[in-house]
Design an enzyme around this catalytic site. Structure first.
Site, mmCIF file in Angstrom:
data_model
loop_
_atom_site.group_PDB
_atom_site.id
_atom_site.type_symbol
_atom_site.label_atom_id
_atom_site.label_comp_id
_atom_site.label_asym_id
_atom_site.label_seq_id
_atom_site.Cartn_x
_atom_site.Cartn_y
_atom_site.Cartn_z
ATOM 1 N N GLU A 1 -3.024 -7.644 -3.029
ATOM 2 C CA GLU A 1 -3.754 -6.426 -2.650
ATOM 3 C C GLU A 1 -2.908 -5.204 -2.965
ATOM 4 O O GLU A 1 -1.691 -5.223 -2.765
ATOM 5 C CB GLU A 1 -4.061 -6.363 -1.137
ATOM 6 C CG GLU A 1 -5.154 -7.259 -0.657
ATOM 7 C CD GLU A 1 -5.369 -7.169 0.855
ATOM 8 O OE1 GLU A 1 -5.104 -6.089 1.444
ATOM 9 O OE2 GLU A 1 -5.785 -8.176 1.429
ATOM 10 N N TYR B 1 0.787 -1.231 0.000
ATOM 11 C CA TYR B 1 0.000 0.000 0.000
ATOM 12 C C TYR B 1 0.818 1.280 0.000
ATOM 13 O O TYR B 1 0.449 2.260 -0.617
ATOM 14 C CB TYR B 1 -0.931 0.023 1.233
ATOM 15 C CG TYR B 1 -2.072 -0.954 1.126
ATOM 16 C CD1 TYR B 1 -3.272 -0.591 0.538
ATOM 17 C CD2 TYR B 1 -1.933 -2.272 1.570
ATOM 18 C CE1 TYR B 1 -4.327 -1.490 0.408
ATOM 19 C CE2 TYR B 1 -2.982 -3.181 1.442
ATOM 20 C CZ TYR B 1 -4.169 -2.773 0.865
ATOM 21 O OH TYR B 1 -5.202 -3.662 0.729
#
Ligand code: BGC
Length: 484
Positions: free
Chosen positions: A384, A313
Protein backbone atom coordinates in the site's frame (compact mmCIF):
# COMPACT_ATOMS: atom_id res chain seq x y z
CA UNK A 1 10.85 11.99 -16.87
CA UNK A 2 12.84 9.92 -14.46
CA UNK A 3 15.81 8.26 -16.18
CA UNK A 4 15.13 5.01 -14.44
CA UNK A 5 12.49 2.51 -15.39
CA UNK A 6 10.88 -0.28 -13.44
CA UNK A 7 12.61 -3.62 -14.01
CA UNK A 8 10.85 -6.23 -16.15
CA UNK A 9 10.01 -8.44 -13.20
CA UNK A 10 8.58 -5.58 -11.13
CA UNK A 11 4.84 -6.00 -10.62
CA UNK A 12 2.17 -3.31 -10.40
CA UNK A 13 -1.14 -3.65 -8.65
CA UNK A 14 -3.84 -1.90 -6.75
CA UNK A 15 -5.16 -2.62 -3.23
CA UNK A 16 -8.49 -2.66 -1.41
CA UNK A 17 -9.91 -4.16 1.77
CA UNK A 18 -13.24 -5.96 2.18
CA UNK A 19 -14.79 -3.87 4.93
CA UNK A 20 -13.88 -0.62 3.19
CA UNK A 21 -15.60 -1.37 -0.12
CA UNK A 22 -17.98 -4.36 0.01
CA UNK A 23 -21.00 -3.06 1.92
CA UNK A 24 -23.76 -5.73 1.98
CA UNK A 25 -23.06 -5.99 5.69
CA UNK A 26 -25.96 -8.38 6.37
CA UNK A 27 -26.44 -10.01 2.97
CA UNK A 28 -25.63 -13.48 1.78
CA UNK A 29 -25.51 -14.97 5.25
CA UNK A 30 -22.70 -12.71 6.40
CA UNK A 31 -22.11 -12.42 10.15
CA UNK A 32 -21.28 -9.12 11.80
CA UNK A 33 -17.75 -7.88 12.06
CA UNK A 34 -16.71 -5.87 15.08
CA UNK A 35 -16.72 -2.75 12.89
CA UNK A 36 -20.38 -3.34 11.96
CA UNK A 37 -21.41 -3.88 15.54
CA UNK A 38 -19.37 -1.05 17.01
CA UNK A 39 -20.41 1.56 14.43
CA UNK A 40 -24.08 0.64 14.74
CA UNK A 41 -23.84 1.19 18.48
CA UNK A 42 -21.60 4.26 18.30
CA UNK A 43 -22.56 6.26 15.20
CA UNK A 44 -20.62 9.27 16.49
CA UNK A 45 -17.36 7.31 16.10
CA UNK A 46 -16.96 8.67 12.56
CA UNK A 47 -17.23 12.43 11.90
CA UNK A 48 -19.94 11.85 9.27
CA UNK A 49 -21.74 9.25 11.42
CA UNK A 50 -21.13 6.74 8.67
CA UNK A 51 -20.41 3.01 8.61
CA UNK A 52 -19.64 0.21 6.19
CA UNK A 53 -23.21 -0.97 5.60
CA UNK A 54 -23.15 -0.03 1.91
CA UNK A 55 -19.68 1.47 1.36
CA UNK A 56 -18.82 1.34 -2.36
CA UNK A 57 -21.20 -1.61 -2.78
CA UNK A 58 -18.49 -3.78 -4.27
CA UNK A 59 -20.34 -6.88 -3.11
CA UNK A 60 -22.71 -6.17 -5.99
CA UNK A 61 -20.51 -4.11 -8.27
CA UNK A 62 -17.43 -6.29 -8.47
CA UNK A 63 -17.69 -6.73 -12.24
CA UNK A 64 -17.36 -2.99 -12.63
CA UNK A 65 -14.43 -2.98 -10.20
CA UNK A 66 -12.69 -5.54 -12.38
CA UNK A 67 -13.12 -3.33 -15.45
CA UNK A 68 -11.62 -0.45 -13.51
CA UNK A 69 -8.60 -2.55 -12.58
CA UNK A 70 -8.23 -3.56 -16.22
CA UNK A 71 -8.24 0.07 -17.33
CA UNK A 72 -5.32 0.76 -15.00
CA UNK A 73 -3.41 -1.95 -16.82
CA UNK A 74 -2.19 -3.55 -13.61
CA UNK A 75 -1.99 -7.32 -13.48
CA UNK A 76 -2.39 -7.76 -9.70
CA UNK A 77 -5.22 -6.98 -7.32
CA UNK A 78 -4.62 -7.08 -3.58
CA UNK A 79 -7.90 -7.57 -1.74
CA UNK A 80 -9.11 -9.14 1.47
CA UNK A 81 -11.63 -11.76 2.45
CA UNK A 82 -14.13 -10.71 5.06
CA UNK A 83 -13.77 -13.36 7.77
CA UNK A 84 -17.42 -13.03 8.92
CA UNK A 85 -18.67 -13.18 5.32
CA UNK A 86 -17.09 -16.59 4.99
CA UNK A 87 -17.56 -17.76 8.59
CA UNK A 88 -20.48 -15.81 10.09
CA UNK A 89 -19.54 -16.75 13.67
CA UNK A 90 -15.83 -16.78 13.01
CA UNK A 91 -15.70 -20.57 13.42
CA UNK A 92 -15.49 -23.27 10.76
CA UNK A 93 -18.52 -25.26 11.86
CA UNK A 94 -20.60 -22.90 9.79
CA UNK A 95 -19.27 -21.88 6.38
CA UNK A 96 -21.51 -19.49 4.49
CA UNK A 97 -22.18 -20.97 1.07
CA UNK A 98 -22.98 -17.59 -0.41
CA UNK A 99 -19.90 -16.03 1.12
CA UNK A 100 -17.74 -18.83 -0.23
CA UNK A 101 -19.34 -18.46 -3.68
CA UNK A 102 -18.87 -14.71 -3.72
CA UNK A 103 -15.10 -14.88 -3.41
CA UNK A 104 -14.84 -17.87 -5.72
CA UNK A 105 -16.69 -15.98 -8.46
CA UNK A 106 -14.69 -12.82 -7.89
CA UNK A 107 -11.35 -14.66 -8.07
CA UNK A 108 -12.40 -16.51 -11.21
CA UNK A 109 -13.63 -13.37 -12.94
CA UNK A 110 -10.34 -11.63 -12.14
CA UNK A 111 -8.31 -14.53 -13.46
CA UNK A 112 -10.37 -14.65 -16.66
CA UNK A 113 -8.99 -11.23 -17.55
CA UNK A 114 -5.48 -12.06 -16.39
CA UNK A 115 -5.56 -10.19 -13.12
CA UNK A 116 -3.98 -12.16 -10.29
CA UNK A 117 -5.64 -11.72 -6.91
CA UNK A 118 -3.37 -11.45 -3.89
CA UNK A 119 -5.45 -12.20 -0.86
CA UNK A 120 -5.27 -10.88 2.70
CA UNK A 121 -6.92 -13.02 5.35
CA UNK A 122 -7.24 -10.38 8.04
CA UNK A 123 -7.72 -6.73 7.19
CA UNK A 124 -9.19 -5.79 10.60
CA UNK A 125 -12.79 -7.02 10.30
CA UNK A 126 -12.78 -9.47 13.21
CA UNK A 127 -16.04 -11.42 13.53
CA UNK A 128 -18.02 -9.90 16.41
CA UNK A 129 -18.57 -13.36 17.87
CA UNK A 130 -14.80 -13.67 18.41
CA UNK A 131 -14.26 -10.07 19.48
CA UNK A 132 -16.81 -10.72 22.21
CA UNK A 133 -14.40 -13.35 23.51
CA UNK A 134 -11.59 -10.82 23.71
CA UNK A 135 -10.39 -10.74 20.10
CA UNK A 136 -6.61 -10.90 19.83
CA UNK A 137 -6.14 -10.75 23.59
CA UNK A 138 -7.55 -14.27 23.83
CA UNK A 139 -5.00 -16.91 22.76
CA UNK A 140 -7.85 -19.26 21.81
CA UNK A 141 -8.74 -16.92 18.95
CA UNK A 142 -5.50 -18.05 17.31
CA UNK A 143 -7.04 -21.49 16.86
CA UNK A 144 -10.04 -20.00 15.13
CA UNK A 145 -7.86 -17.88 12.88
CA UNK A 146 -5.96 -20.98 11.89
CA UNK A 147 -9.23 -22.78 11.15
CA UNK A 148 -10.43 -19.85 9.04
CA UNK A 149 -7.18 -19.78 7.11
CA UNK A 150 -7.46 -23.50 6.46
CA UNK A 151 -10.98 -23.04 5.10
CA UNK A 152 -9.71 -20.31 2.78
CA UNK A 153 -6.75 -22.41 1.57
CA UNK A 154 -9.06 -25.37 0.95
CA UNK A 155 -11.62 -23.31 -0.93
CA UNK A 156 -9.34 -21.13 -3.00
CA UNK A 157 -5.77 -22.40 -2.79
CA UNK A 158 -6.08 -24.07 -6.20
CA UNK A 159 -6.28 -20.63 -7.82
CA UNK A 160 -4.85 -18.24 -5.19
CA UNK A 161 -1.08 -18.53 -4.99
CA UNK A 162 -0.15 -15.46 -2.96
CA UNK A 163 -1.58 -14.88 0.49
CA UNK A 164 -0.92 -12.37 3.21
CA UNK A 165 -2.01 -13.38 6.67
CA UNK A 166 -2.42 -9.98 8.29
CA UNK A 167 -2.69 -6.39 7.23
CA UNK A 168 -0.81 -3.95 9.46
CA UNK A 169 -0.94 -5.68 12.84
CA UNK A 170 0.73 -2.55 14.19
CA UNK A 171 -2.04 -0.11 13.28
CA UNK A 172 -4.59 -2.64 14.41
CA UNK A 173 -3.12 -3.26 17.87
CA UNK A 174 -1.85 0.25 18.53
CA UNK A 175 -4.95 2.17 17.44
CA UNK A 176 -7.57 -0.44 18.29
CA UNK A 177 -6.32 -2.11 21.47
CA UNK A 178 -4.04 0.62 22.81
CA UNK A 179 -6.04 3.68 21.78
CA UNK A 180 -9.61 4.36 20.75
CA UNK A 181 -8.80 5.57 17.24
CA UNK A 182 -9.88 2.24 15.72
CA UNK A 183 -12.40 -0.39 16.76
CA UNK A 184 -12.41 -2.17 19.26
CA UNK A 185 -11.28 1.10 20.92
CA UNK A 186 -10.08 -0.67 24.04
CA UNK A 187 -7.70 1.97 25.53
CA UNK A 188 -6.17 -0.84 27.42
CA UNK A 189 -3.46 1.02 29.40
CA UNK A 190 -0.45 -0.65 27.99
CA UNK A 191 -1.44 -4.29 28.28
CA UNK A 192 -3.91 -5.08 25.49
CA UNK A 193 -1.82 -3.67 22.66
CA UNK A 194 1.04 -6.02 23.50
CA UNK A 195 -1.23 -9.03 23.89
CA UNK A 196 -2.64 -8.17 20.47
CA UNK A 197 0.87 -7.88 19.03
CA UNK A 198 1.98 -11.12 20.60
CA UNK A 199 -0.98 -13.24 19.57
CA UNK A 200 -1.09 -11.75 16.09
CA UNK A 201 2.55 -12.65 15.54
CA UNK A 202 1.85 -16.17 16.75
CA UNK A 203 -1.31 -16.42 14.65
CA UNK A 204 0.62 -15.37 11.60
CA UNK A 205 3.33 -17.95 12.27
CA UNK A 206 0.80 -20.73 12.85
CA UNK A 207 -0.94 -20.04 9.57
CA UNK A 208 2.39 -19.86 7.75
CA UNK A 209 3.52 -23.21 9.20
CA UNK A 210 0.13 -24.80 8.58
CA UNK A 211 0.23 -23.75 4.92
CA UNK A 212 3.80 -24.98 4.63
CA UNK A 213 2.89 -28.39 5.95
CA UNK A 214 -0.62 -29.00 4.63
CA UNK A 215 -0.89 -26.98 1.44
CA UNK A 216 2.40 -25.85 0.00
CA UNK A 217 3.44 -29.32 -1.19
CA UNK A 218 0.65 -29.34 -3.77
CA UNK A 219 -0.71 -25.78 -3.94
CA UNK A 220 2.78 -24.31 -4.27
CA UNK A 221 1.83 -20.79 -3.22
CA UNK A 222 3.50 -18.11 -1.14
CA UNK A 223 2.48 -16.68 2.23
CA UNK A 224 3.66 -13.35 3.58
CA UNK A 225 2.55 -10.58 5.89
CA UNK A 226 1.92 -6.87 5.43
CA UNK A 227 3.57 -4.58 7.97
CA UNK A 228 3.28 -0.82 7.97
CA UNK A 229 5.73 1.90 8.81
CA UNK A 230 5.93 5.63 8.75
CA UNK A 231 9.47 6.86 8.32
CA UNK A 232 10.88 8.52 11.45
CA UNK A 233 13.01 11.58 10.77
CA UNK A 234 15.06 13.08 13.60
CA UNK A 235 14.09 16.72 14.15
CA UNK A 236 17.76 17.61 13.99
CA UNK A 237 19.94 14.92 12.45
CA UNK A 238 22.96 16.37 14.28
CA UNK A 239 21.40 15.93 17.68
CA UNK A 240 22.07 12.53 19.20
CA UNK A 241 18.87 12.61 21.25
CA UNK A 242 16.71 13.24 18.18
CA UNK A 243 18.39 10.38 16.36
CA UNK A 244 17.77 8.13 19.37
CA UNK A 245 14.13 9.19 19.43
CA UNK A 246 13.71 8.31 15.75
CA UNK A 247 15.30 4.91 16.33
CA UNK A 248 13.14 4.25 19.37
CA UNK A 249 10.05 4.99 17.32
CA UNK A 250 11.04 2.56 14.58
CA UNK A 251 11.91 -0.17 17.09
CA UNK A 252 8.65 0.15 18.99
CA UNK A 253 6.37 0.49 15.97
CA UNK A 254 8.00 -1.49 13.15
CA UNK A 255 10.77 -3.73 14.47
CA UNK A 256 8.54 -5.16 17.19
CA UNK A 257 6.80 -6.97 14.30
CA UNK A 258 9.54 -7.22 11.69
CA UNK A 259 12.33 -8.49 13.94
CA UNK A 260 10.60 -11.68 15.16
CA UNK A 261 9.72 -12.66 11.58
CA UNK A 262 12.57 -11.36 9.45
CA UNK A 263 15.69 -11.34 11.65
CA UNK A 264 17.85 -14.37 12.41
CA UNK A 265 16.88 -14.04 16.07
CA UNK A 266 13.16 -14.66 15.79
CA UNK A 267 12.25 -12.66 18.88
CA UNK A 268 11.41 -9.10 19.84
CA UNK A 269 14.31 -6.68 19.43
CA UNK A 270 16.41 -6.30 22.59
CA UNK A 271 15.54 -2.61 22.68
CA UNK A 272 11.81 -3.34 22.82
CA UNK A 273 12.17 -6.17 25.33
CA UNK A 274 14.26 -4.07 27.71
CA UNK A 275 12.20 -0.95 27.32
CA UNK A 276 8.86 -2.60 28.08
CA UNK A 277 10.32 -4.74 30.87
CA UNK A 278 11.87 -1.71 32.58
CA UNK A 279 8.81 0.46 32.19
CA UNK A 280 6.56 -2.31 33.48
CA UNK A 281 8.77 -2.75 36.54
CA UNK A 282 8.80 0.99 37.21
CA UNK A 283 5.03 1.07 36.95
CA UNK A 284 4.65 -1.62 39.60
CA UNK A 285 3.79 -4.58 37.38
CA UNK A 286 5.23 -7.84 38.63
CA UNK A 287 5.53 -9.10 35.06
CA UNK A 288 6.41 -7.45 31.78
CA UNK A 289 3.45 -6.16 29.82
CA UNK A 290 5.13 -7.68 26.75
CA UNK A 291 4.66 -11.48 26.84
CA UNK A 292 7.52 -13.90 26.15
CA UNK A 293 7.75 -16.41 23.34
CA UNK A 294 8.70 -20.01 24.11
CA UNK A 295 11.69 -21.46 22.24
CA UNK A 296 9.31 -23.45 20.10
CA UNK A 297 7.33 -20.35 19.22
CA UNK A 298 10.48 -18.50 18.26
CA UNK A 299 11.36 -21.29 15.86
CA UNK A 300 7.90 -21.07 14.31
CA UNK A 301 7.98 -17.29 13.91
CA UNK A 302 11.52 -16.93 12.63
CA UNK A 303 11.47 -16.85 8.85
CA UNK A 304 7.71 -17.26 8.61
CA UNK A 305 7.22 -15.16 5.48
CA UNK A 306 7.97 -15.58 1.79
CA UNK A 307 7.88 -11.83 1.22
CA UNK A 308 7.85 -8.64 3.23
CA UNK A 309 4.68 -6.68 2.48
CA UNK A 310 5.23 -3.05 3.39
CA UNK A 311 2.63 -0.29 3.61
CA UNK A 312 3.92 3.25 3.68
CA UNK A 313 2.23 6.64 3.66
CA UNK A 314 4.10 9.34 5.51
CA UNK A 315 7.01 10.55 7.62
CA UNK A 316 6.89 11.85 11.19
CA UNK A 317 9.47 14.07 12.88
CA UNK A 318 10.98 12.79 16.12
CA UNK A 319 12.45 14.38 19.19
CA UNK A 320 12.66 13.28 22.84
CA UNK A 321 9.40 13.19 24.70
CA UNK A 322 8.24 16.18 26.62
CA UNK A 323 5.92 13.92 28.60
CA UNK A 324 6.22 14.37 32.30
CA UNK A 325 7.37 11.21 34.04
CA UNK A 326 4.46 11.59 36.46
CA UNK A 327 2.10 11.21 33.51
CA UNK A 328 2.57 7.56 34.06
CA UNK A 329 -0.36 5.82 32.41
CA UNK A 330 1.19 2.74 30.83
CA UNK A 331 0.95 2.73 27.04
CA UNK A 332 3.00 1.94 23.99
CA UNK A 333 3.41 5.67 23.44
CA UNK A 334 4.66 6.12 26.97
CA UNK A 335 7.07 3.22 26.52
CA UNK A 336 8.37 4.73 23.29
CA UNK A 337 8.87 8.08 24.97
CA UNK A 338 9.24 10.27 21.92
CA UNK A 339 7.58 13.42 20.74
CA UNK A 340 6.02 12.94 17.32
CA UNK A 341 5.48 15.95 15.06
CA UNK A 342 3.54 15.62 11.88
CA UNK A 343 3.89 19.08 10.39
CA UNK A 344 6.53 18.38 7.77
CA UNK A 345 4.60 20.29 5.14
CA UNK A 346 1.99 23.01 5.28
CA UNK A 347 -1.49 21.84 6.09
CA UNK A 348 -3.65 20.70 3.21
CA UNK A 349 -7.16 19.31 3.28
CA UNK A 350 -6.81 15.68 4.25
CA UNK A 351 -5.99 13.56 7.28
CA UNK A 352 -3.60 15.31 9.65
CA UNK A 353 -1.28 12.33 9.94
CA UNK A 354 -0.53 12.21 6.24
CA UNK A 355 2.07 14.74 5.27
CA UNK A 356 3.95 14.34 2.04
CA UNK A 357 7.66 13.59 2.32
CA UNK A 358 8.80 11.33 -0.53
CA UNK A 359 12.47 10.89 0.54
CA UNK A 360 11.28 9.14 3.70
CA UNK A 361 10.12 6.25 1.52
CA UNK A 362 13.57 5.56 0.12
CA UNK A 363 15.06 5.73 3.60
CA UNK A 364 12.49 3.33 4.97
CA UNK A 365 13.12 0.86 2.14
CA UNK A 366 16.83 1.01 2.89
CA UNK A 367 16.16 0.52 6.59
CA UNK A 368 14.15 -2.63 5.90
CA UNK A 369 16.74 -3.94 3.47
CA UNK A 370 19.69 -3.24 5.79
CA UNK A 371 18.13 -4.51 9.00
CA UNK A 372 16.48 -7.59 7.61
CA UNK A 373 18.86 -8.46 4.76
CA UNK A 374 16.03 -8.88 2.33
CA UNK A 375 17.34 -11.46 -0.07
CA UNK A 376 16.46 -12.42 -3.58
CA UNK A 377 14.03 -15.06 -2.38
CA UNK A 378 12.45 -12.76 0.23
CA UNK A 379 11.53 -9.65 -1.69
CA UNK A 380 9.81 -6.52 -0.46
CA UNK A 381 6.37 -5.88 -1.93
CA UNK A 382 4.94 -2.44 -1.34
CA UNK A 383 1.40 -3.51 -0.57
CA UNK A 384 0.00 0.00 0.00
CA UNK A 385 1.00 3.59 -0.69
CA UNK A 386 -1.24 6.54 -1.39
CA UNK A 387 -2.66 9.87 -0.35
CA UNK A 388 -6.00 11.31 0.75
CA UNK A 389 -7.82 14.50 -0.16
CA UNK A 390 -11.42 15.66 -0.35
CA UNK A 391 -12.22 13.67 -3.46
CA UNK A 392 -12.01 15.93 -6.52
CA UNK A 393 -11.36 14.10 -9.81
CA UNK A 394 -8.74 16.67 -10.86
CA UNK A 395 -6.43 15.35 -8.18
CA UNK A 396 -3.12 16.95 -9.14
CA UNK A 397 -1.73 16.48 -5.65
CA UNK A 398 -2.32 12.74 -5.79
CA UNK A 399 -0.69 12.59 -9.23
CA UNK A 400 2.36 14.35 -7.78
CA UNK A 401 2.34 12.11 -4.70
CA UNK A 402 2.39 8.91 -6.75
CA UNK A 403 5.04 10.27 -9.10
CA UNK A 404 7.29 11.42 -6.30
CA UNK A 405 6.88 8.35 -4.10
CA UNK A 406 7.36 5.96 -7.02
CA UNK A 407 10.44 7.91 -8.00
CA UNK A 408 11.88 7.14 -4.57
CA UNK A 409 11.16 3.46 -5.20
CA UNK A 410 13.15 3.69 -8.44
CA UNK A 411 16.05 5.31 -6.60
CA UNK A 412 15.95 2.61 -3.91
CA UNK A 413 16.06 -0.09 -6.60
CA UNK A 414 18.64 1.40 -8.95
CA UNK A 415 20.91 3.38 -6.66
CA UNK A 416 20.65 1.45 -3.41
CA UNK A 417 20.01 -2.07 -4.64
CA UNK A 418 16.94 -2.59 -2.47
CA UNK A 419 15.08 -5.77 -3.39
CA UNK A 420 11.64 -4.24 -4.06
CA UNK A 421 9.66 -6.36 -6.47
CA UNK A 422 6.23 -4.82 -6.58
CA UNK A 423 3.98 -1.88 -5.84
CA UNK A 424 0.27 -1.67 -5.05
CA UNK A 425 -1.42 1.72 -5.05
CA UNK A 426 -3.84 2.46 -2.23
CA UNK A 427 -6.53 2.43 -3.38
CA UNK A 428 -8.63 1.39 -6.36
CA UNK A 429 -11.58 3.60 -5.40
CA UNK A 430 -12.80 5.88 -2.64
CA UNK A 431 -13.87 3.82 0.33
CA UNK A 432 -14.78 3.75 3.99
CA UNK A 433 -11.71 5.19 5.67
CA UNK A 434 -12.12 3.72 9.14
CA UNK A 435 -12.36 6.49 11.75
CA UNK A 436 -12.53 9.16 9.03
CA UNK A 437 -15.66 7.59 7.55
CA UNK A 438 -16.13 8.96 4.02
CA UNK A 439 -14.64 12.37 4.77
CA UNK A 440 -11.27 11.67 3.13
CA UNK A 441 -10.69 9.95 -0.17
CA UNK A 442 -7.75 7.80 -1.28
CA UNK A 443 -9.18 6.41 -4.53
CA UNK A 444 -7.82 6.39 -8.06
CA UNK A 445 -11.51 6.27 -8.94
CA UNK A 446 -14.03 8.60 -7.38
CA UNK A 447 -17.10 6.97 -5.87
CA UNK A 448 -20.23 9.06 -5.67
CA UNK A 449 -21.46 7.83 -2.30
CA UNK A 450 -24.62 9.94 -2.56
CA UNK A 451 -25.79 8.12 -5.66
CA UNK A 452 -27.63 4.82 -5.14
CA UNK A 453 -25.48 3.35 -7.94
CA UNK A 454 -22.26 4.39 -6.17
CA UNK A 455 -21.10 5.71 -9.53
CA UNK A 456 -17.36 5.36 -10.21
CA UNK A 457 -15.37 7.94 -12.19
CA UNK A 458 -11.66 7.81 -12.96
CA UNK A 459 -9.54 10.61 -11.50
CA UNK A 460 -6.49 12.10 -13.20
CA UNK A 461 -4.37 9.95 -10.90
CA UNK A 462 -5.88 6.83 -12.49
CA UNK A 463 -4.81 8.03 -15.91
CA UNK A 464 -1.36 8.88 -14.60
CA UNK A 465 -0.92 5.51 -12.86
CA UNK A 466 -2.02 3.69 -16.02
CA UNK A 467 0.67 5.59 -17.91
CA UNK A 468 3.34 4.58 -15.40
CA UNK A 469 2.23 0.95 -15.56
CA UNK A 470 2.20 0.99 -19.37
CA UNK A 471 5.53 2.74 -19.91
CA UNK A 472 7.22 1.42 -16.75
CA UNK A 473 8.55 4.94 -16.25
CA UNK A 474 7.46 8.10 -14.50
CA UNK A 475 6.70 11.05 -16.74
CA UNK A 476 6.44 14.09 -14.48
CA UNK A 477 4.96 16.10 -17.34
CA UNK A 478 2.25 13.67 -18.31
CA UNK A 479 -0.32 15.43 -16.18
CA UNK A 480 0.37 18.97 -15.07
CA UNK A 481 -1.88 21.31 -13.11
CA UNK A 482 -3.19 24.18 -15.23
CA UNK A 483 -1.21 27.39 -14.82
CA UNK A 484 -3.51 29.97 -13.40
C1 BGC B 1 -4.77 0.59 5.91
C2 BGC B 1 -5.92 0.92 4.99
C3 BGC B 1 -6.28 2.38 5.13
C4 BGC B 1 -5.06 3.19 4.72
C5 BGC B 1 -5.28 4.69 4.69
C6 BGC B 1 -3.70 1.64 5.95
O1 BGC B 1 -3.29 1.80 7.26
O2 BGC B 1 -4.27 -0.68 5.61
O3 BGC B 1 -7.01 0.08 5.28
O4 BGC B 1 -7.40 2.74 4.42
O5 BGC B 1 -4.02 2.92 5.59
O6 BGC B 1 -5.59 5.22 5.93
Amino acid sequence: ASNYSFPDDFIFGVSTAAFQIEGAWNEGGKGESMWDTYLHKNPQFTPDRSNGDVAADSYHKYMEDIQMIQKLGVKYYRMSISWPRLLPNGTDNNISREGAMYYRTLFEELLKVNITPIVTLFHWDMPTALMDLGGWTNPKVMDYFEDYARVAFNLYGDIIKTWTTLNEPHQHCYNGYGLDYFVPALMSHGVGEYLCTHYLLLSHARVYRMYEKEFRPYQKGKVGITLDAFWAKPRDANKAEDVLAANAYLHMHLDIYAHPIFSDVGDYPTFVRERVNNMSLEQGFSRSRLPYFTDEEILAIKGSADFFGLNHYTTFIMSPSSMEPKWNVPSLDHDTGVKVDQNLTWPRPGPEWLTVYPPGFRQLLNYVQDNYRMLRDIPILITENGMADLGQTEDYERVAYFNDYLHQVLLAIHEDGVNVKGYFAWTLMDDFEWSDGYTFKFGLYKVDFDSPEKTRTPKLSAKNYANIVRTRRIDFNYIKPPII
